[in-house]
Design an enzyme around this catalytic site. Structure first.
Site, PDB file in Angstrom:
ATOM      1  N   LYS A   1     -14.173   0.264  -3.899  1.00  0.00           N
ATOM      2  CA  LYS A   1     -15.278   0.680  -3.033  1.00  0.00           C
ATOM      3  C   LYS A   1     -16.327   1.438  -3.839  1.00  0.00           C
ATOM      4  O   LYS A   1     -17.520   1.213  -3.708  1.00  0.00           O
ATOM      5  CB  LYS A   1     -14.762   1.594  -1.912  1.00  0.00           C
ATOM      6  CG  LYS A   1     -13.869   0.911  -0.917  1.00  0.00           C
ATOM      7  CD  LYS A   1     -13.504   1.882   0.199  1.00  0.00           C
ATOM      8  CE  LYS A   1     -12.400   1.338   1.060  1.00  0.00           C
ATOM      9  NZ  LYS A   1     -11.838   2.330   1.969  1.00  0.00           N
TER      10      LYS A   1
ATOM     11  N   HIS B   1       7.291 -26.741  -1.094  1.00  0.00           N
ATOM     12  CA  HIS B   1       6.608 -27.836  -1.790  1.00  0.00           C
ATOM     13  C   HIS B   1       5.452 -27.323  -2.646  1.00  0.00           C
ATOM     14  O   HIS B   1       4.653 -28.107  -3.142  1.00  0.00           O
ATOM     15  CB  HIS B   1       6.130 -28.873  -0.769  1.00  0.00           C
ATOM     16  CG  HIS B   1       7.279 -29.495  -0.027  1.00  0.00           C
ATOM     17  ND1 HIS B   1       7.828 -30.704  -0.369  1.00  0.00           N
ATOM     18  CD2 HIS B   1       8.031 -29.014   1.007  1.00  0.00           C
ATOM     19  CE1 HIS B   1       8.859 -30.966   0.434  1.00  0.00           C
ATOM     20  NE2 HIS B   1       8.997 -29.955   1.280  1.00  0.00           N
TER      21      HIS B   1
ATOM     22  N   GLU C   1       0.822  -1.211   0.000  1.00  0.00           N
ATOM     23  CA  GLU C   1       0.000   0.000   0.000  1.00  0.00           C
ATOM     24  C   GLU C   1       0.858   1.264   0.000  1.00  0.00           C
ATOM     25  O   GLU C   1       0.423   2.312  -0.457  1.00  0.00           O
ATOM     26  CB  GLU C   1      -0.905  -0.008   1.244  1.00  0.00           C
ATOM     27  CG  GLU C   1      -2.379   0.078   0.890  1.00  0.00           C
ATOM     28  CD  GLU C   1      -3.297  -0.096   2.082  1.00  0.00           C
ATOM     29  OE1 GLU C   1      -4.228  -0.895   1.962  1.00  0.00           O
ATOM     30  OE2 GLU C   1      -3.104   0.556   3.121  1.00  0.00           O
TER      31      GLU C   1
HETATM   32  O1  PA5 Z   1      -3.545   1.402   5.938  1.00  0.00           O
HETATM   33  C1  PA5 Z   1      -4.689   1.798   5.817  1.00  0.00           C
HETATM   34  O2  PA5 Z   1      -4.997   2.982   5.956  1.00  0.00           O
HETATM   35  C2  PA5 Z   1      -5.817   0.830   5.518  1.00  0.00           C
HETATM   36  O3  PA5 Z   1      -5.383  -0.470   5.377  1.00  0.00           O
HETATM   37  C3  PA5 Z   1      -6.844   0.853   6.613  1.00  0.00           C
HETATM   38  O4  PA5 Z   1      -6.232   0.457   7.811  1.00  0.00           O
HETATM   39  C4  PA5 Z   1      -8.023  -0.065   6.298  1.00  0.00           C
HETATM   40  O5  PA5 Z   1      -8.554   0.246   5.054  1.00  0.00           O
HETATM   41  C5  PA5 Z   1      -9.099   0.050   7.359  1.00  0.00           C
HETATM   42  O6  PA5 Z   1      -9.533   1.374   7.461  1.00  0.00           O
HETATM   43  P1  PA5 Z   1     -10.323   1.878   8.722  1.00  0.00           P
HETATM   44  O7  PA5 Z   1      -9.447   1.716   9.914  1.00  0.00           O
HETATM   45  O8  PA5 Z   1     -10.600   3.300   8.423  1.00  0.00           O
HETATM   46  O9  PA5 Z   1     -11.570   1.043   8.848  1.00  0.00           O
END
Ligand code: PA5
Length: 424
Positions: free
Chosen positions: A412, A298, A277
């Site tokens: 989303k 494996h 990310e």
């Molecule tokens: O790193 C990030 O920002 C995301 O992975 C969030 O942690 C994830 O999308 C969950 O978001 P939230 O904590 O707002 O529910």
């Protein structure tokens, strides 16, 4: 005390010393940019000081609530997705917390009705507490889980349910925050300047981990020790960031984290989110993958040895594994294993690791080895901070903002349109 070490000798042959010196200078410069607070995404640097922050009041509050959860519940259901659960699960597994008191069950990290039904079956006759973790407070997966499980809590405990529901949210915004304030649930805050995937050392990780019996002071101390190590010139984080970026520029576009303890499987998952990310944007970025060896030798071993040569591995080596067992001398050799009689399983695991590294390197896969003395709170804390810091530096070398995730919105948007969410 021996700490976290990086070994780049298994990269020799894939890049030379001059290339490394140049990349180290670049990485050092990027670390300075990070510390100066003037780089991209500089409104999300709160994670940097978390291990050394004076937050005694908050820690006290976390420990009190953790003790309350322990007295209330056999299972703590931790609702959250991505950065709101992967770090907790990684540490929970690495420390074998499920062997102790309150066990953490995870929810809100998928949209599977089957997962939810199975969870409900598990908790049917158990004492439970609920912890909902969502920074935005609007993420669909945890929101659905919270709606369903909150209902179950009220059915099971009536008004007492309020005493068993906890939340970790943004300070000021989000539906979860509003519900908690209205109902009077105990609530902790994710600081504004800490993004989800960098949040495991905030109440996001500390509350459930303390409730499950982890020594969170030691976790923070380990991270703190790594904070100080990271602020030294030419430190291991810089070396890691430099090595992976040289490899990337040479066409090694996939990094595989290889662990030799199955309890570190989720450490790999946490790491994948952190790097994927943070770096995967603007049509750039190393693709992070993970394997658990020797099991995955494996299944994935063939590809790693002889498939497309765009791979390198980062091996996590734990010098002293949590437990061990002797291979018995049974007095016979019908299974052909007498040559191992009297040896420990971890000895065989270690040799398997060294042999695999050698084989993969000969097959054209550079290996970075990161070793830790132990798999305990202190060392896991170190490793968490090591990878966070190196990730930020690495993202700056790539010239991306390592603290945003604009691409996550695309699915989303389409899902909300197809589900008919008002306003989409
Ligand atoms: O790193 C990030 O920002 C995301 O992975 C969030 O942690 C994830 O999308 C969950 O978001 P939230 O904590 O707002 O529910």
């Amino acid at each position: 005390m021996n700490g976290l070490k990086i070994d780049l000798t298994k990269c020799t042959g894939f890049f030379n010393e001059i290339e490394m010196e140049d990349e180290l200078k670049l990485a050092d410069g990027m670390a300075k940019l990070l510390v100066s607070g003037k780089g991209k995404g500089n409104d999300f640097l709160g994670w940097m000081n978390l291990p050394i922050k004076e937050n005694n009041e908050e820690l006290k509050h976390i420990k009190e609530c953790a003790a309350k959860i322990q007295s209330q519940a056999e299972y703590l259901i931790n609702i959250g997705i991505g950065g709101s659960y992967l770090g907790v699960k990684a540490i929970d597994d690495a420390l074998y917390l499920a062997d102790n008191g309150t066990k953490i069950l995870y929810s809100g990290n998928s949209l599977s009705g089957t997962d939810m039904r199975r969870l409900i079956e598990i908790i049917r006759n158990k004492d439970i507490a609920l912890n909902v973790v969502s920074k935005s407070g609007t993420t669909t997966e945890p929101a659905i889980a919270f709606r369903i499980l909150k209902d179950i809590m009220y059915d099971k405990y009536g008004k007492e349910a309020k005493e068993r529901i906890y939340a970790v949210t943004d300070e000021n915004r989000g539906a979860v925050k509003d519900i908690c304030d209205r109902e009077g649930y105990e609530r902790f805050v994710i600081p504004n300047d800490v993004g989800g995937r960098y949040s495991v050392l905030t109440p996001v990780g500390l509350l459930p981990l303390a409730a499950a019996g982890a020594d969170i002071d030691s976790l923070l101390n380990g991270a703190g020790a790594q904070y100080h190590a990271c602020n030294k010139e030419g430190n291991s984080c810089i070396q890691y960031a430099a090595a992976r970026n040289i490899l990337y520029k040479k066409g090694f576009t996939t990094e595989i984290m290889a662990v030799y303890e199955s309890s570190l499987r989720f450490f790999g998952e946490w790491w994948k989110q952190l790097y994927g990310e943070s770096e995967g944007k603007e049509n750039k970025g190393i693709f992070p993958a993970s394997v658990v060896f020797s099991a995955d030798l494996h299944s994935m071993g063939q590809y790693i040895q002889q498939g497309l040569r765009n791979l390198y591995e980062t091996v996590i080596l734990i010098e002293e594994a949590p437990m061990d067992i002797l291979i018995p001398d049974t007095g016979g050799d019908e299974d052909g294993l007498e040559y191992l009689a009297g040896k420990n399983m971890n000895y065989v695991n270690r040799i398997a690791m060294e042999a695999t590294v050698n084989a993969h390197v000969s097959g054209g896969v550079p290996n970075i080895i990161i070793s830790l003395p132990k798999q305990d709170e202190y060392n896991i804390g170190k490793m968490i901070y090591f990878f966070e810091y190196a990730c930020a530096v690495s993202g700056y070398i790539l010239d991306v903002n390592p603290f945003d995730q604009p691409g996550v919105e695309a699915y989303k948007k389409e899902m909300f349109r197809m589900l008919g969410k008002p306003g989409n």
